[in-house]
Design a protein around this motif. Sequence first.
Motif, PDB file in Angstrom:
ATOM      1  N   ARG A  95      54.124  55.953  66.815  1.00 23.63           N
ATOM      2  CA  ARG A  95      53.160  56.801  67.506  1.00 23.63           C
ATOM      3  C   ARG A  95      51.911  55.978  67.825  1.00 23.63           C
ATOM      4  O   ARG A  95      51.702  54.894  67.281  1.00 23.63           O
ATOM      5  CB  ARG A  95      52.786  58.003  66.633  1.00 23.63           C
ATOM      6  N   TRP A  98      48.905  59.721  66.221  1.00 19.87           N
ATOM      7  CA  TRP A  98      49.482  60.492  65.110  1.00 19.87           C
ATOM      8  C   TRP A  98      48.877  61.880  64.888  1.00 19.87           C
ATOM      9  O   TRP A  98      49.500  62.715  64.256  1.00 19.87           O
ATOM     10  CB  TRP A  98      49.408  59.718  63.798  1.00 19.87           C
ATOM     11  N   ASP A 126      51.097  68.970  66.817  1.00 17.63           N
ATOM     12  CA  ASP A 126      51.765  67.684  67.042  1.00 17.63           C
ATOM     13  C   ASP A 126      52.394  67.567  68.428  1.00 17.63           C
ATOM     14  O   ASP A 126      52.339  66.503  69.053  1.00 17.63           O
ATOM     15  CB  ASP A 126      52.831  67.454  65.967  1.00 17.63           C
ATOM     16  N   ARG A 127      52.992  68.621  68.947  1.00 14.43           N
ATOM     17  CA  ARG A 127      53.680  68.507  70.234  1.00 14.43           C
ATOM     18  C   ARG A 127      52.693  68.179  71.354  1.00 14.43           C
ATOM     19  O   ARG A 127      52.978  67.352  72.233  1.00 14.43           O
ATOM     20  CB  ARG A 127      54.438  69.794  70.547  1.00 14.43           C
ATOM     21  N   THR A 129      49.849  66.621  70.905  1.00  8.46           N
ATOM     22  CA  THR A 129      49.412  65.240  70.654  1.00  8.46           C
ATOM     23  C   THR A 129      50.423  64.248  71.216  1.00  8.46           C
ATOM     24  O   THR A 129      50.056  63.268  71.873  1.00  8.46           O
ATOM     25  CB  THR A 129      49.232  65.008  69.149  1.00  8.46           C
ATOM     26  N   LEU A 130      51.701  64.503  70.986  1.00 14.94           N
ATOM     27  CA  LEU A 130      52.750  63.593  71.457  1.00 14.94           C
ATOM     28  C   LEU A 130      52.756  63.506  72.979  1.00 14.94           C
ATOM     29  O   LEU A 130      52.952  62.421  73.551  1.00 14.94           O
ATOM     30  CB  LEU A 130      54.112  64.049  70.934  1.00 14.94           C
ATOM     31  N   ARG A 131      52.522  64.621  73.669  1.00 13.15           N
ATOM     32  CA  ARG A 131      52.462  64.585  75.133  1.00 13.15           C
ATOM     33  C   ARG A 131      51.323  63.683  75.608  1.00 13.15           C
ATOM     34  O   ARG A 131      51.485  62.904  76.557  1.00 13.15           O
ATOM     35  CB  ARG A 131      52.281  66.005  75.695  1.00 13.15           C
ATOM     36  N   GLU A 133      49.987  61.184  73.920  1.00 11.67           N
ATOM     37  CA  GLU A 133      50.339  59.801  73.583  1.00 11.67           C
ATOM     38  C   GLU A 133      51.264  59.210  74.642  1.00 11.67           C
ATOM     39  O   GLU A 133      51.086  58.069  75.075  1.00 11.67           O
ATOM     40  CB  GLU A 133      51.008  59.756  72.207  1.00 11.67           C
ATOM     41  N   ARG A 134      52.249  59.978  75.052  1.00 14.54           N
ATOM     42  CA  ARG A 134      53.196  59.474  76.050  1.00 14.54           C
ATOM     43  C   ARG A 134      52.522  59.259  77.398  1.00 14.54           C
ATOM     44  O   ARG A 134      52.817  58.288  78.097  1.00 14.54           O
ATOM     45  CB  ARG A 134      54.366  60.452  76.174  1.00 14.54           C
ATOM     46  N   ARG A 157      60.041  56.300  71.310  1.00 14.93           N
ATOM     47  CA  ARG A 157      59.281  57.538  71.115  1.00 14.93           C
ATOM     48  C   ARG A 157      58.319  57.810  72.276  1.00 14.93           C
ATOM     49  O   ARG A 157      58.096  58.961  72.651  1.00 14.93           O
ATOM     50  CB  ARG A 157      58.502  57.455  69.805  1.00 14.93           C
ATOM     51  N   GLY A 291      56.772  61.353  62.307  1.00 17.54           N
ATOM     52  CA  GLY A 291      57.470  60.191  62.836  1.00 17.54           C
ATOM     53  C   GLY A 291      57.660  59.142  61.764  1.00 17.54           C
ATOM     54  O   GLY A 291      57.324  59.343  60.598  1.00 17.54           O
TER      55      GLY A 291
END
Length: 387
Positions: A95, A98, A126-127, A129-131, A133-134, A157, A291
Amino acid sequence: MRIALLAPLPPVQSGIADYAGAWRAAMAARGVEVVVPPQDADGHWPAAHDGFWKQVDLVHAELGGGRAREFLHLEQLQARPTGPRLTATVHDPERLVWRNPAPSALGRRIGSWPRPLPQLHALATDRATLRRERRLARGLSALVTLTGTGADQLARRMRVERSRVHCIAHGNPQVTPVALPAGDTLQLLYFGFIYPGKGIEMLLRALAKVVAARPRAAVRLTLAGGTAPELTFAGGGDYLAQLQALASGLGIGDRLRWELDLPAARIVDCIQAHHVMVLPYRQSWRIRLLGRMCGTSGALSWAHACGRGVLATDTRAFAEELSQGNGQVVPQDDVQAMAAAITRLIDEPTRVSRWAGQAAALGEQRRWDQVAGHFAGLFNHVLEVHR
């Protein structure tokens, strides 16, 4: 080439700050100008300094350690219609950040509440946050990790091409080799910041198991490092007192030596006064829900520089880092496996010597001047593609 660096720097107490300080010096020694953006009173880099960003060729950030500041500023720079190329070293892949890098007012309040509420809030958001990050990863010209394991996991990831994620090993200073300590006593060293989550309790229990099985075992352990790191989620209570009480209760207090808040000038002497470094790290179940953290360790790079093998757990990317005959990994939280590994080192001194030789060879390959050359080549490539 003129590069702006977004990173914590010494005297901030963190492994990433130590890395960034050494990286900056190594790049300067290669003739690369590295500048730090102007900061406001809170230590942020105000977007108002437009003139500054027009004077740099590239912006490089150090991401990790739970810090959001660098991530947020990369987002701001990425949102501009024009500007310098953006790159980052990701210290905690798979990540980038994170946890929610810009929580709401409620989220900020929750962040100051007792455990486990901050961690549970990170899971709940988290979901989203992950978007983010990507999205940021897709806009970076290059990402760097310190291990191949981290590079593979980060590309997967973040859903970016593996060719855009580059592996450049953690640098280390050039250190004059010193022979292993004389005598029959195996000198073990834990080196690094001392705080909950580093698995130190497991190491103490493993040492106690060795001593219980062999009361005359010639083995001692030193706990050395900083005691006031900058933490994302700090633990409560007096952790040092807890460790001392645990060691006393296990009957190994006389086997321990403490080197607290070790000055930088004494790091090399301290490491070379020991046979093997032990890194008993563990990854919490909360992190595992977000992760797989597969970075490496600044302490491990010091072991390479000083020509000392490492006994570590199978967390992070230690299996890759210790795959060249320079150490061994055991399962995290496995007291019996750690005790067995320590016992084998007592019984087989030649094993210690082999580890030391291989570690020294790696240290020579990973000198900071070599690492800076790899970064300079990568940055030149990014700028050439851009032109």
